[in-house]
Design an enzyme around this catalytic site. Structure first.
Site, short mmCIF file in Angstrom:
data_model
loop_
_atom_site.label_atom_id
_atom_site.label_comp_id
_atom_site.label_asym_id
_atom_site.label_seq_id
_atom_site.Cartn_x
_atom_site.Cartn_y
_atom_site.Cartn_z
N ASP A 12 29.51 42.07 -42.35
CA ASP A 12 30.08 40.74 -42.59
C ASP A 12 29.63 39.74 -41.52
O ASP A 12 29.39 40.12 -40.37
CB ASP A 12 31.62 40.85 -42.61
CG ASP A 12 32.28 39.63 -43.22
OD1 ASP A 12 31.58 38.85 -43.90
OD2 ASP A 12 33.49 39.44 -43.00
N ASN A 60 32.31 38.94 -54.76
CA ASN A 60 31.23 38.09 -54.26
C ASN A 60 30.55 37.27 -55.38
O ASN A 60 29.80 36.34 -55.10
CB ASN A 60 30.18 38.90 -53.49
CG ASN A 60 30.67 39.37 -52.12
OD1 ASN A 60 30.29 40.43 -51.64
ND2 ASN A 60 31.52 38.57 -51.47
C1 IPE Z 1 33.16 41.79 -47.69
O1 IPE Z 1 32.83 40.58 -47.11
C2 IPE Z 1 32.12 42.20 -48.70
C3 IPE Z 1 30.84 42.61 -48.14
C4 IPE Z 1 30.53 42.70 -46.89
C5 IPE Z 1 29.86 42.95 -49.13
P1 IPE Z 1 33.39 39.18 -47.66
O2 IPE Z 1 32.82 38.15 -46.79
O3 IPE Z 1 33.12 39.07 -49.12
O4 IPE Z 1 34.95 39.37 -47.47
P2 IPE Z 1 36.10 38.28 -47.32
O5 IPE Z 1 35.97 37.34 -48.48
O6 IPE Z 1 35.91 37.59 -46.02
O7 IPE Z 1 37.37 39.08 -47.34
C1 IPE Z 2 28.21 39.27 -45.44
O1 IPE Z 2 28.17 38.04 -44.84
C2 IPE Z 2 27.28 39.40 -46.61
C3 IPE Z 2 27.96 39.54 -47.90
C4 IPE Z 2 29.21 39.51 -48.14
C5 IPE Z 2 27.08 39.69 -49.07
P1 IPE Z 2 28.95 36.79 -45.45
O2 IPE Z 2 28.05 36.12 -46.43
O3 IPE Z 2 30.26 37.18 -45.98
O4 IPE Z 2 29.09 35.87 -44.18
P2 IPE Z 2 30.39 35.06 -43.73
O5 IPE Z 2 31.51 36.05 -43.70
O6 IPE Z 2 30.59 34.00 -44.75
O7 IPE Z 2 30.05 34.54 -42.38
MG MG Z 3 32.10 37.29 -45.18
#
Ligand code: IPE
Ligand code: IPE
Ligand code: MG
Length: 246
Positions: A12, A60
């Site tokens: 994340d 997502n």
């Molecule tokens: C969790 O991250 C999903 C993945 C890393 C694939 P998100 O960025 O989607 O989670 P939330 O929305 O902050 O809970």
């Molecule tokens: C994790 O990084 C990747 C996926 C969830 C696919 P994020 O895209 O969630 O990055 P933040 O949490 O918005 O910084």
């Molecule tokens: Mg995230």
């Protein structure tokens, strides 16, 4: 140092990493994908048995279409390129999640990578793609219901082991250690059933900055935990009680 059998990572913070550098989110995903493959290789080198990476959740899809497309094209680009590295490191590739809903070219590459690597005997690498813990549990329940209707099992047969065998991820042991980067401290619908007794390690760094030293810190921390599974720790148990004189 004791190695957990199964490490699962919630990768994340790609977007915030990019924002910090005044770039758009795509930049973070591009860097994040590279980091994922270098961590995969490190984990294979230390002889980890199972590595699961949460790469795309069922939630997502809520993101802008352009971001989802970029994530899919990064998956295509890297997986095609890294097949040789998977072979060189004796890694077998697997997926969990509803991959039938992913773009057809991604589905093809996922099954091709599975086929090419399936006889490798080293680390089992699993990508969680379009994965949601709740969906996995619901799907297992539906399948079990079908088995009852078909007379294959009885409702009274249902127990934890049977339920587990209906989960898509039943080929994996429960994760011993779940790492989440970016200092968010939640599961976000990952491994809801399987995490019942997992150890958690929250790393402050955003995923694109995660490196071997962070992986080692997580494993060190795991080694300093006492996993009791509801029992008492033999080291912490009371000394033998003194004789009571009557
Ligand atoms: C969790 O991250 C999903 C993945 C890393 C694939 P998100 O960025 O989607 O989670 P939330 O929305 O902050 O809970
Ligand atoms: C994790 O990084 C990747 C996926 C969830 C696919 P994020 O895209 O969630 O990055 P933040 O949490 O918005 O910084
Ligand atoms: Mg995230």
């Amino acid at each position: 140092m004791l190695l957990p059998d199964h490490i699962a990572i919630i990768m994340d913070g790609n977007g915030r990493w990019a924002k910090q550098r005044k770039h758009n989110r795509f930049f973070g995903h591009i860097r994040g994908a590279k980091v994922a493959y270098s961590i995969i290789e490190e984990c294979a080198k230390i002889n980890l048995k199972y590595l699961t990476l949460y790469a795309f959740s069922t939630e997502n899809w809520k993101r802008p279409k352009t971001e989802v497309s970029l994530l899919m094209s990064l998956l295509l680009k890297h997986l095609a390129k890294e097949q040789k590295k998977l072979m060189d490191n004796n890694i077998s590739f697997h997926t969990i999640g509803n991959t039938q809903e992913l773009p057809i070219e991604v589905q093809k590459l996922l099954s091709e990578t599975y086929e090419v690597t399936k006889n490798n005997t080293g680390m089992k690498l699993t990508f969680a793609l379009n994965y949601g813990g709740k969906q996995e549990i619901i799907n297992a329940t539906k399948e079990m219901y079908k088995s009852i209707e078909d007379g294959k099992i009885k409702a009274s047969d249902i127990n934890q082991d049977l339920f587990n065998s209906y989960l898509q991820s039943s080929f994996l042991p429960n994760p011993d250690l779940i790492i989440r980067t970016s200092n968010e401290q939640r599961l976000s619908n990952f491994f809801l059933w399987q995490a019942a007794y997992s150890e958690f390690y929250f790393c402050e760094k955003f995923w694109p900055d995660f490196d071997l030293s962070d992986l080692n810190n997580a494993i060190d921390s795991f080694n300093n935990r006492s996993r009791r599974f509801g029992n008492i720790d033999s080291k912490l148990s009371d000394p033998p009680s003194p004789r009571v004189h009557q």
